[in-house]
Design an enzyme around this catalytic site. Structure first.
Site, PDB file in Angstrom:
ATOM      1  N   ASN A  47      49.760  41.505  19.714  1.00 54.01           N
ATOM      2  CA  ASN A  47      50.478  40.330  19.067  1.00 54.01           C
ATOM      3  C   ASN A  47      49.549  39.655  18.311  1.00 54.01           C
ATOM      4  OD1 ASN A  47      52.531  38.483  18.685  1.00 54.01           O
ATOM      5  ND2 ASN A  47      52.372  37.338  20.435  1.00 54.01           N
ATOM      6  N   LYS A  49      50.859  37.281  16.255  1.00 54.03           N
ATOM      7  CA  LYS A  49      51.213  35.907  16.123  1.00 54.03           C
ATOM      8  C   LYS A  49      51.249  35.341  14.765  1.00 54.03           C
ATOM      9  CE  LYS A  49      49.616  35.130  20.632  1.00 54.03           C
ATOM     10  NZ  LYS A  49      48.763  33.933  21.682  1.00 54.03           N
ATOM     11  N   HIS A 133      58.448  35.654  24.750  1.00 55.62           N
ATOM     12  CA  HIS A 133      57.097  35.093  24.688  1.00 55.62           C
ATOM     13  C   HIS A 133      56.953  33.497  24.886  1.00 55.62           C
ATOM     14  CE1 HIS A 133      52.770  34.089  23.393  1.00 55.62           C
ATOM     15  NE2 HIS A 133      52.777  35.419  23.488  1.00 55.62           N
ATOM     16  N   GLU A 135      55.081  31.237  23.811  1.00 51.38           N
ATOM     17  CA  GLU A 135      55.142  30.123  22.585  1.00 51.38           C
ATOM     18  C   GLU A 135      56.555  30.142  22.060  1.00 51.38           C
ATOM     19  OE1 GLU A 135      50.623  31.838  21.835  1.00 51.38           O
ATOM     20  OE2 GLU A 135      52.422  32.262  20.495  1.00 51.38           O
ATOM     21  N   GLU A 206      52.900  37.683  31.696  1.00 52.21           N
ATOM     22  CA  GLU A 206      51.892  36.493  30.989  1.00 52.21           C
ATOM     23  C   GLU A 206      51.983  35.174  31.366  1.00 52.21           C
ATOM     24  OE1 GLU A 206      53.093  35.850  26.813  1.00 52.21           O
ATOM     25  OE2 GLU A 206      54.891  34.974  27.419  1.00 52.21           O
ATOM     26  N   GLY A 212      45.467  32.239  25.532  1.00 55.85           N
ATOM     27  CA  GLY A 212      44.907  31.629  24.577  1.00 55.85           C
ATOM     28  C   GLY A 212      43.887  30.800  25.116  1.00 55.85           C
ATOM     29  N   SER A 252      44.890  36.463  27.660  1.00 62.33           N
ATOM     30  CA  SER A 252      43.397  36.738  27.147  1.00 62.33           C
ATOM     31  C   SER A 252      42.850  37.839  27.674  1.00 62.33           C
ATOM     32  CB  SER A 252      42.726  35.619  27.768  1.00 62.33           C
ATOM     33  OG  SER A 252      43.279  34.186  27.120  1.00 62.33           O
TER      34      SER A 252
END
Length: 295
Positions: A47, A49, A133, A135, A206, A212, A252
């Site tokens: 991904n 991003k 996701h 985010e 996730e 991150g 990560s």
């Protein structure tokens, strides 16, 4: 590849283990035929991003990733990239990897400024997209209802979705992993039937606290969460769907952690963030040491 746990007892029972059945989750969306002994092939996805910054950089990155994929790579590969780079990345990776969108607008047409519909993506030859996701959930306030609309519109248009689910650090510390995942699965997959689930849906677990941050769930923690998700899917759709669904780990993931994670029986691949922007690191993840291959 992972031998499905549910088939082991059947194998011991005799010849019925070899009754042909449909093989789910082929990257081109088509169902093929195999035997009851089919396995879930690993699916390594990246991904990007909001990266990289230019088309030239995207082309260089795609080229480096494509060079790391060979016929001996143990995994299927997918790359989810910004809308503007979909076409050029597809042309570079060819049939070595599927290329998908990082999100989709669950509308057909109309006054939705900035939106990109599933049909627009499909007209470009794009058949995969991410949904849910963390985010998108937190920064863009996408609700479970909105994510469900994305998933439904994708599968109803014969496209594939990687649905992302997972808990926050606070929820993790309160032992709410199973409750959070069950709520998200039930709400995000509402209206999607078993046939669509087997052929069009991949789940990515996730843990939000690991995205991150450099923190990675231990293989044991991740395996527990993945086994829990598979049990929830079994209650929702039955054991056949649950055992055939690929569940990826995202949080990560790097070259140093991928082998331990992918060795676990219910971890079927990875959704990789930062490391997917480095062809060397992502190439190592794609070509992980497959401890689950049967001799």
């Amino acid at each position: 590849m992972k031998l499905l746990a549910a088939t082991l007892s059947t194998l011991l029972a005799g010849a019925s283990a070899f009754i042909p059945r449909q093989q789910p989750q082929s990257l081109n969306g088509d169902l093929g035929f195999t035997t009851e002994l089919f396995a879930r092939k690993a699916f390594i996805t990246g991904n990007w991003k909001l990266n990289p910054q230019t088309k030239e950089e995207a082309e260089q990155l795609a080229t480096g990733i494509a060079e790391s994929i060979s016929s001996s790579s143990p995994s299927d590969v997918g790359i989810f990239v910004p809308f503007l780079f979909l076409d050029c990345v597809k042309s570079i990776v060819g049939d070595k990897a599927v290329v998908g969108a990082e999100m989709v607008t669950p509308e057909v047409a109309g006054a939705f400024t900035g939106g990109i519909s599933p049909l627009q993506l499909k007209s470009m030859g794009v058949e995969w997209a991410l949904a849910g996701h963390s985010e998108r959930r937190t920064l863009f306030k996408e609700s479970n209802q909105y994510i469900n609309a994305q998933c439904r519109m994708l599968v109803e248009n014969d496209m594939n979705v990687v649905l992302c689910i997972g808990e926050t650090l606070e929820e993790f510390e309160k032992n709410l992993v199973d409750a959070v995942c069950e709520l998200q699965l039930k709400k995000n997959l509402a209206g999607i039937n078993a046939e669509q689930m087997m052929s069009k849906v991949v789940i990515a677990y996730e843990p939000v606290w690991a995205i991150g941050t450099g923190k990675v769930a231990t293989p044991e923690q991740a395996q527990f969460a993945h086994a829990t998700i598979r049990e929830i899917l079994s209650r929702m759709y039955g054991s056949e769907v649950a055992e055939s669904t690929r569940i990826l780990y995202g949080g990560s993931v790097g070259p140093e952690s991928v082998d331990g994670l992918l060795a676990k029986p219910d971890i079927d691949g990875a959704l990789v963030g930062g490391a997917s922007l480095d062809p060397s690191k992502f190439g190592r993840i794609i070509n992980f040491e497959d401890a689950a291959v049967l001799a």
